[in-house]
Design a protein around this motif. Structure first.
Motif, PDB file in Angstrom:
ATOM      1  N   LEU A  88      30.912  27.737 -24.171  1.00 38.38           N
ATOM      2  CA  LEU A  88      29.988  26.630 -23.897  1.00 38.38           C
ATOM      3  C   LEU A  88      29.924  25.697 -25.100  1.00 38.38           C
ATOM      4  O   LEU A  88      29.937  26.141 -26.253  1.00 38.38           O
ATOM      5  N   ASP A  89      29.835  24.401 -24.839  1.00 39.48           N
ATOM      6  CA  ASP A  89      29.705  23.401 -25.896  1.00 39.48           C
ATOM      7  C   ASP A  89      28.331  23.557 -26.547  1.00 39.48           C
ATOM      8  O   ASP A  89      27.302  23.404 -25.871  1.00 39.48           O
ATOM      9  N   PRO A  90      28.268  23.852 -27.858  1.00 34.51           N
ATOM     10  CA  PRO A  90      26.973  24.091 -28.501  1.00 34.51           C
ATOM     11  C   PRO A  90      26.080  22.857 -28.557  1.00 34.51           C
ATOM     12  O   PRO A  90      24.867  22.969 -28.775  1.00 34.51           O
ATOM     13  N   ARG A  91      26.651  21.665 -28.335  1.00 37.25           N
ATOM     14  CA  ARG A  91      25.862  20.426 -28.416  1.00 37.25           C
ATOM     15  C   ARG A  91      25.286  20.009 -27.075  1.00 37.25           C
ATOM     16  O   ARG A  91      24.482  19.085 -27.013  1.00 37.25           O
ATOM     17  N   MET A  92      25.720  20.665 -26.000  1.00 35.42           N
ATOM     18  CA  MET A  92      25.258  20.297 -24.659  1.00 35.42           C
ATOM     19  C   MET A  92      24.214  21.292 -24.172  1.00 35.42           C
ATOM     20  O   MET A  92      24.306  22.494 -24.441  1.00 35.42           O
ATOM     21  N   THR A  93      23.223  20.789 -23.468  1.00 37.45           N
ATOM     22  CA  THR A  93      22.253  21.688 -22.868  1.00 37.45           C
ATOM     23  C   THR A  93      22.929  22.518 -21.771  1.00 37.45           C
ATOM     24  O   THR A  93      24.003  22.165 -21.281  1.00 37.45           O
ATOM     25  N   ILE A  94      22.289  23.610 -21.430  1.00 35.32           N
ATOM     26  CA  ILE A  94      22.820  24.467 -20.376  1.00 35.32           C
ATOM     27  C   ILE A  94      22.979  23.678 -19.075  1.00 35.32           C
ATOM     28  O   ILE A  94      24.004  23.779 -18.382  1.00 35.32           O
ATOM     29  N   GLY A  95      21.974  22.874 -18.756  1.00 35.51           N
ATOM     30  CA  GLY A  95      22.038  22.075 -17.526  1.00 35.51           C
ATOM     31  C   GLY A  95      23.203  21.110 -17.532  1.00 35.51           C
ATOM     32  O   GLY A  95      23.891  20.944 -16.511  1.00 35.51           O
ATOM     33  N   ALA A  96      23.434  20.456 -18.678  1.00 33.44           N
ATOM     34  CA  ALA A  96      24.529  19.494 -18.774  1.00 33.44           C
ATOM     35  C   ALA A  96      25.887  20.186 -18.646  1.00 33.44           C
ATOM     36  O   ALA A  96      26.813  19.659 -18.023  1.00 33.44           O
ATOM     37  N   SER A  97      26.007  21.380 -19.234  1.00 32.39           N
ATOM     38  CA  SER A  97      27.268  22.125 -19.147  1.00 32.39           C
ATOM     39  C   SER A  97      27.590  22.509 -17.712  1.00 32.39           C
ATOM     40  O   SER A  97      28.733  22.415 -17.265  1.00 32.39           O
ATOM     41  N   ILE A  98      26.575  22.937 -16.983  1.00 27.94           N
ATOM     42  CA  ILE A  98      26.795  23.323 -15.590  1.00 27.94           C
ATOM     43  C   ILE A  98      27.087  22.091 -14.737  1.00 27.94           C
ATOM     44  O   ILE A  98      28.007  22.080 -13.923  1.00 27.94           O
ATOM     45  N   PRO A 123      15.969  31.856 -15.153  1.00 29.94           N
ATOM     46  CA  PRO A 123      14.989  30.867 -14.700  1.00 29.94           C
ATOM     47  C   PRO A 123      15.572  29.457 -14.769  1.00 29.94           C
ATOM     48  O   PRO A 123      16.380  29.138 -15.649  1.00 29.94           O
ATOM     49  N   ALA A 124      15.155  28.604 -13.849  1.00 28.80           N
ATOM     50  CA  ALA A 124      15.668  27.238 -13.799  1.00 28.80           C
ATOM     51  C   ALA A 124      15.351  26.456 -15.065  1.00 28.80           C
ATOM     52  O   ALA A 124      16.091  25.531 -15.439  1.00 28.80           O
ATOM     53  N   ASP A 125      14.268  26.825 -15.775  1.00 23.55           N
ATOM     54  CA  ASP A 125      13.898  26.062 -16.973  1.00 23.55           C
ATOM     55  C   ASP A 125      14.853  26.292 -18.147  1.00 23.55           C
ATOM     56  O   ASP A 125      14.779  25.598 -19.158  1.00 23.55           O
ATOM     57  N   ARG A 126      15.769  27.240 -18.014  1.00 19.81           N
ATOM     58  CA  ARG A 126      16.775  27.433 -19.067  1.00 19.81           C
ATOM     59  C   ARG A 126      17.731  26.255 -19.142  1.00 19.81           C
ATOM     60  O   ARG A 126      18.468  26.103 -20.113  1.00 19.81           O
ATOM     61  N   ALA A 127      17.726  25.394 -18.143  1.00 17.18           N
ATOM     62  CA  ALA A 127      18.628  24.236 -18.126  1.00 17.18           C
ATOM     63  C   ALA A 127      18.404  23.314 -19.315  1.00 17.18           C
ATOM     64  O   ALA A 127      19.334  22.620 -19.750  1.00 17.18           O
ATOM     65  N   ALA A 128      17.200  23.300 -19.861  1.00 12.63           N
ATOM     66  CA  ALA A 128      16.893  22.404 -20.976  1.00 12.63           C
ATOM     67  C   ALA A 128      17.278  22.985 -22.329  1.00 12.63           C
ATOM     68  O   ALA A 128      17.190  22.293 -23.349  1.00 12.63           O
ATOM     69  N   MET A 129      17.708  24.226 -22.370  1.00 10.13           N
ATOM     70  CA  MET A 129      18.009  24.888 -23.636  1.00 10.13           C
ATOM     71  C   MET A 129      19.455  24.651 -24.067  1.00 10.13           C
ATOM     72  O   MET A 129      20.311  24.277 -23.260  1.00 10.13           O
ATOM     73  N   GLN A 133      20.238  29.119 -28.136  1.00 12.67           N
ATOM     74  CA  GLN A 133      18.929  29.687 -27.839  1.00 12.67           C
ATOM     75  C   GLN A 133      18.992  30.854 -26.846  1.00 12.67           C
ATOM     76  O   GLN A 133      17.967  31.451 -26.539  1.00 12.67           O
ATOM     77  N   LEU A 134      20.204  31.168 -26.385  1.00 11.58           N
ATOM     78  CA  LEU A 134      20.376  32.239 -25.414  1.00 11.58           C
ATOM     79  C   LEU A 134      21.122  33.416 -26.022  1.00 11.58           C
ATOM     80  O   LEU A 134      21.887  33.265 -26.986  1.00 11.58           O
ATOM     81  N   SER A 135      20.920  34.594 -25.447  1.00  6.79           N
ATOM     82  CA  SER A 135      21.654  35.784 -25.867  1.00  6.79           C
ATOM     83  C   SER A 135      23.068  35.747 -25.284  1.00  6.79           C
ATOM     84  O   SER A 135      23.388  34.914 -24.427  1.00  6.79           O
TER      85      SER A 135
END
Length: 313
Positions: A88-98, A123-129, A133-135
């Motif tokens: 995953l691109d470390p500069r992109m949010t999870i939502g943007a990557s998906i 959870p859907a709110d992980r999209a902003a992270m 910030q994730l394991s």
């Protein structure tokens, strides 16, 4: 849903004099709606085969088909990589990557991102992270969601649990099984660990030095393996009921730049010419899978002599 088929696929790197054939004439089918586990030691060619399916490795022979048509772009087949930290691109949010993986023209991307995250147990709110910030286990779930976002016909999971803590591996494997049952996607699940592959697979294929040496229904191969290499893998996984026998002299795999003649496993085989002197054919002649159960590439597949040899040593 779709069938993925490899027909006499070869992948070669380098020049003719100093080249390496990483995949050598592989025939393998991932049936529609099934999980095929591909297992073998590191360097056997498993990941190269996966990369060839999505255009990341050169196919120098044969062809790869999705639902009967040549795979010309990675769209129908999506690859989930081993390392969740670099995928995953470390500069992109999870939502943007998906969202980046959605087909062109997709609508309601925000809602679809949330749905995909929930589908992989986040959870859907992980999209902003951000990924940091994730394991590791959460990142691998995001990688699965990203693969699903492309609406593929087949997913290839390449060693997706090997970089995770043992405590997390089980939850990711359960997720894979659950996703496949709900979506009925076809999946090629790759690992060097037979204990992992057997947990999720409907069919098994065993790869050694660039070639498939045995393949068939998972329950049949696990209970009645025909190839001595498969038996060694089962013994290493603690699933073999016969007495454990190490390969001859604990030999390392042969140099893939200079594979042995005949059967490529013969220098390590516990029932080969180094143990049984009358099996010189293993040195000289490449075994054919035709006529053997599980398409086993062995001159003496599951012979009575092989079984006796393993019990008596």
């Amino acid at each position: 849903m779709s069938e993925l088929r490899f027909e006499r696929v070869s992948v070669r790197y380098g020049t003719r004099r100093r080249g390496l054939t990483a995949v050598d004439g592989v025939d393998l089918t991932v049936p529609d709606g099934a999980i095929v586990g591909l297992v073998g030691e590191s360097g056997s060619g498993k990941s190269t085969l996966a990369r060839a399916a999505v255009g990341l490795a050169p196919v120098t022979g044969g062809r790869i088909l999705a639902d009967g048509s040549p795979v010309r772009s990675p769209g129908p087949v999506q690859l989930v990589f081993q390392d969740p930290y670099s995928a995953l691109d470390p500069r992109m949010t999870i939502g943007a990557s998906i969202a980046e993986a959605f087909p062109r023209g997709s609508k309601d991307r925000g809602g679809e991102v949330g749905r995909l995250l929930e589908q992989v147990g986040l959870p859907a709110d992980r999209a902003a992270m951000l990924p940091a910030q994730l394991s590791g286990g959460q990142r691998q779930r995001v990688a699965l969601a990203r693969a699903l976002a492309a609406r593929p016909e087949v997913i290839i999971a390449d060693e997706i649990t090997s970089a995770l803590d043992v405590s997390v591996q089980g939850t990711v494997l359960n997720l894979v099984r659950d996703l496949q049952r709900r979506t009925r996607l076809s999946m090629l699940f790759i690992s060097h660990d037979l204990a992992v592959v057997r947990y999720v697979s409907d069919f098994l294929a065993v790869m050694y030095l660039g070639r498939i040496v045995e393949q068939g229904p998972a329950d049949e191969i696990l209970t009645d393996p025909q190839h001595p290499y498969t038996r060694e893998l089962l013994a290493a996984a603690g699933a073999e009921t016969l007495s454990e026998v190490d390969a001859v002299a604990d030999a390392e795999p042969a140099d893939p730049h200079h594979p042995p003649s005949g059967c490529r496993f013969h220098p390590r085989c516990p029932a080969g010419p180094l143990v049984l002197g009358d099996r010189g054919v293993c040195r000289d002649t490449e075994p054919s899978p035709e006529g053997h159960r599980h398409e086993t590439a062995c001159h003496f597949a599951a012979s009575t002599t092989l079984a006796h040899t393993r019990r008596s040593r």
